[in-house]
Design an enzyme around this catalytic site. Structure first.
Site, short mmCIF file in Angstrom:
data_model
loop_
_atom_site.label_atom_id
_atom_site.label_comp_id
_atom_site.label_asym_id
_atom_site.label_seq_id
_atom_site.Cartn_x
_atom_site.Cartn_y
_atom_site.Cartn_z
N HIS A 55 0.83 -1.22 0.00
CA HIS A 55 0.00 0.00 0.00
C HIS A 55 0.86 1.27 0.00
CE1 HIS A 55 -3.29 -2.67 0.72
NE2 HIS A 55 -2.88 -2.99 1.94
N HIS A 217 -7.15 -4.69 -1.21
CA HIS A 217 -6.49 -6.00 -1.34
C HIS A 217 -7.08 -6.78 -2.50
CE1 HIS A 217 -6.46 -4.97 3.05
NE2 HIS A 217 -5.18 -5.05 2.80
#
Length: 327
Positions: A55, A217
């Site tokens: 991320h 995700h």
């Protein structure tokens, strides 16, 4: 799969080494850990966050004066372990307590809570703020309730400013819970992320297809359809967020977040459309932010976060100066 890597087993270690070596004036890596911490030791409540890698720049890119005291990285899309979180808490603690900022995923919640219990046995007082700003989907495969996504960065910023200005642990906990309720986010994907260890995209979209509400995700969203012009995509996300508020806020902040593979050109086009749509609704935008803040490896797409800024103090916190890599 084409990636600029060496061995897939070494990705996290080499990334953290490269990150800390690139900004030694701001941060350091705690030895034998996956923890990145700021160099200064100002007396204040420490802010610790983290989550799965992939991320970037979240969360280590927001370590520094005015934001996080430390960040801890897990494997790709996997929560850091309780012992690593405990190391981060010890490194960050200045005797005023530690506030943990956690995205709402089952693994993260469990591991941060376990770390909190471990740190308490060592005499470290702590509280947890759980961020659940994603209104696209509830009770997904990874979470009970709503997911935590790009709005987490705004929580880092607002609470980081308050901590720097002397707020207590209890005050930060109350402010964090209040801020989370003011934020709403939805994302969309044009192409899925490719996890290096897997070697192929996490899901398939046709060349002319998008998915609304996808998670960071690669969790499923709420609808797939043919790609549309940016304004229509902005209309979909903006209208859903405003509907979730019930009554439109008079003033908002806008965060357009790239998911990792979307050029800034497209992000700015999308922001322009969002701003025009909000203007048509007579909603004043008093804070703007565009860029890659909470990515999903190489996913192509964007997310839109709105935060109610009727409270001027929150706006001031967002605009305060910080010393970090990525804000």
């Amino acid at each position: 799969m084409k990636k600029i890597i060496n061995k897939t087993d070494d990705i996290i270690e080499e990334m953290l080494s490269g990150l800390s070596a690139s900004y030694p004036q701001l941060i350091h890596r705690v030895e034998d850990s996956r923890v990145i911490a700021k160099n200064d030791h100002k007396k204040q409540v420490a802010l610790v966050s983290g989550g799965g890698s992939g991320h970037e720049p979240s969360h280590a890119g927001f370590v520094g004066d005015g934001m996080l005291s430390a960040a801890v990285a897990g494997d790709v899309f996997t929560s850091p372990t309780p012992d690593q979180i405990q190391i981060a808490m010890h490194e960050a603690d200045q005797g005023e307590g530690v506030l943990l900022i956690v995205k709402n995923y089952t693994g993260d919640n469990l591991n941060f809570e376990m770390a909190q219990d471990l740190a308490e046995m060592d005499g470290i007082q702590s509280e947890i703020v759980v961020v659940d700003d994603d209104i696209a989907v509830e009770d997904s495969e990874f979470t009970a309730g709503k997911r935590g996504v790009a709005g987490t960065i705004l929580v880092h910023k607002i609470l980081g400013d308050a901590a720097r200005n002397g707020a207590s642990l209890d005050e930060l906990k109350q402010l964090g819970d209040k801020v989370v309720k003011k934020m709403k986010t939805i994302g969309l994907a044009l192409r899925a992320a490719t996890v290096p260890e897997v070697g192929k995209p996490g899901f398939e979209l046709a060349e002319d297809e998008i998915e609304y509400g996808v998670g960071i995700h690669g969790e499923a969203g709420y609808r797939r359809e043919k790609i549309k012009p940016s304004r229509e995509l902005a209309q979909e996300l903006t209208s859903k967020i405003l509907a979730d508020y019930g009554t439109n806020p008079k003033k908002v902040g806008v965060l357009v977040n790239g998911m990792g593979g979307t050029p800034l050109m497209e992000q700015f086009i999308f922001m322009n459309d969002v701003l025009n749509l909000l203007k048509e609704q007579d909603i004043e935008v008093t804070f703007h932010k565009v860029g890659n803040y909470m990515t999903s490896l190489d996913m192509e797409g964007v997310s839109l976060t709105l935060i109610d800024l009727t409270d001027e103090s929150i706006k001031e916190a967002l605009e305060s100066e910080v010393t970090t890599i990525s804000w």
